[in-house]
Design a protein around this motif. Sequence first.
Motif, short mmCIF file in Angstrom:
data_model
loop_
_atom_site.label_atom_id
_atom_site.label_comp_id
_atom_site.label_asym_id
_atom_site.label_seq_id
_atom_site.Cartn_x
_atom_site.Cartn_y
_atom_site.Cartn_z
N ASP A 77 0.64 -6.31 -4.74
CA ASP A 77 0.24 -5.14 -3.95
C ASP A 77 -1.09 -4.62 -4.47
O ASP A 77 -1.28 -4.46 -5.68
CB ASP A 77 1.32 -4.06 -4.08
CG ASP A 77 1.18 -2.93 -3.08
OD1 ASP A 77 0.03 -2.54 -2.77
OD2 ASP A 77 2.21 -2.41 -2.62
N SER A 78 -2.03 -4.33 -3.56
CA SER A 78 -3.36 -3.89 -3.99
C SER A 78 -3.31 -2.59 -4.79
O SER A 78 -4.18 -2.34 -5.63
CB SER A 78 -4.28 -3.71 -2.78
OG SER A 78 -3.80 -2.67 -1.93
N THR A 79 -2.28 -1.76 -4.56
CA THR A 79 -2.21 -0.49 -5.30
C THR A 79 -1.92 -0.69 -6.78
O THR A 79 -2.04 0.26 -7.56
CB THR A 79 -1.16 0.44 -4.68
OG1 THR A 79 0.13 -0.19 -4.73
CG2 THR A 79 -1.50 0.79 -3.25
N PHE A 122 0.18 2.82 -7.58
CA PHE A 122 1.38 1.97 -7.60
C PHE A 122 2.54 2.70 -8.26
O PHE A 122 3.69 2.65 -7.79
CB PHE A 122 1.08 0.66 -8.33
CG PHE A 122 2.22 -0.31 -8.31
CD1 PHE A 122 2.43 -1.15 -7.22
CD2 PHE A 122 3.10 -0.39 -9.38
CE1 PHE A 122 3.49 -2.04 -7.20
CE2 PHE A 122 4.17 -1.29 -9.37
CZ PHE A 122 4.37 -2.12 -8.26
N LEU A 123 2.27 3.40 -9.36
CA LEU A 123 3.32 4.13 -10.06
C LEU A 123 3.97 5.17 -9.16
O LEU A 123 5.18 5.42 -9.24
CB LEU A 123 2.76 4.80 -11.31
CG LEU A 123 2.26 3.88 -12.43
CD1 LEU A 123 1.61 4.70 -13.54
CD2 LEU A 123 3.38 3.01 -13.00
N VAL A 140 0.85 -1.20 0.00
CA VAL A 140 0.00 0.00 0.00
C VAL A 140 0.89 1.25 0.00
O VAL A 140 1.64 1.44 -0.97
CB VAL A 140 -1.04 -0.02 1.14
CG1 VAL A 140 -2.10 1.06 0.92
CG2 VAL A 140 -1.75 -1.39 1.19
N VAL A 141 0.89 2.11 1.04
CA VAL A 141 1.58 3.39 0.94
C VAL A 141 2.73 3.52 1.94
O VAL A 141 3.86 3.86 1.56
CB VAL A 141 0.60 4.57 1.13
CG1 VAL A 141 1.35 5.91 1.11
CG2 VAL A 141 -0.47 4.55 0.04
#
Length: 415
Positions: A49-51, A66-67, A23-24
């Motif tokens: 990863d969910s992002t 994600f980027l 995530v972050v």
Amino acid sequence: MTDTPLSQASALGGVRILDLTSVVFGPYASQILADYGADVIKVESPAGDSTRHTGPAQESGLAAIFLGLNRNKRSIVLDLKQAAARQALLTMADQADVLMHSMRPAKMAALGLDPDTLCARNPRLVYAGLYGFGAGGAYDGQPAYDDIIQGLSGLADLVDRQTGAPRYLPTVAADKTCGLIAAHAILAALFQRERTGAGQQLEVPMFESMASYALVEHYYGRHLADEPGEAGYPRVLTPWRKPCKTADGHVCLMPYTDAHWHDFFIAADRPDLAQDARFTDIASRTRHIETLYELQAGIVAGRDTAYWLALCARLEIPAAPINRLQDLEADPHLQSVDFFAPLDSASGSRYRFPRNPVRLQHSHVPPAMPPRLGEHTLDVLRQAGLDEAQIAGLLESGAARDAHPSTPNNRKDSA
């Protein structure tokens, strides 16, 4: 600053980081380290990863969020529910400088990936746990997300005090701030290892980190234990602390010193305010900050933005227009320092990234595309010393997975 040749060693060149976060919070921390040249190996589950699926995308698995968090990394897929995958990770950890994760300690222990086990195998390892709450505390093990931590740490209360309604800041402030803290904690542990030769365990708890962040200025009168006052720094809590409305828009105007305020009032044809005892020094202005900012807003409303920007430039008072998010790419300063970098993916899709804002004289790491899921599985396993038969066994059992097939120009939007 002199440009650094691309061949020159980066600040963290040779540092290998196993990143089990998602995530972050954790990915932002590891991206910072990757931007300094660390070899960050993003260890993902088969789902990834969910992002990878959060926001608009030009290619499957490379969505916008994600980027923004995973440039300059490599990706390996390991299904840690399988013993063979855990063994492969242990082999990688034996050679790593840092292992960072955001799982509950009990879960890591159940997987045999607890800090005592890994640090006994590799005494030079920096083992970083990124948690919601510190170990042993009343909230230990509870789930923590940005919104939860913003509420607990007082950020939502700060907005309530200023606006009359509790709200979260419209940015993932807790995740990103704690990512910064995690990055500098890992760097500190690596620096200490250079002196002592020994790694160590460290934890970065979100709640404690954000409480510390909020209380830098807002602990305020509570510092005075003999005569405790109120918490909250009045200057930043007043509802009048906001961009000033002008005759044709808004301006960010920040007189700060005694001279700034005196010159501002004189230029505004308000000599009475320039001599007003409430505003002649910083202590008095702080006591009367709401009145001061309300008066400033009334003065600024009478002229257009260009007038105030020109006046403040002449008087050397800090001032700036408001940039909307979509304006940043055209900002003349960001353009002049080459802040945005174009990149092409392997499939030919075009992308644009902000670069690392920090520039080091003897280190230069240009932005590289975030990895596809499992893009580097084979390379990483080979570098860890696994032979081809072992790697084939991992792939056949599903304990490890190679890159998923790319799907160029497969646009997919999700929440």
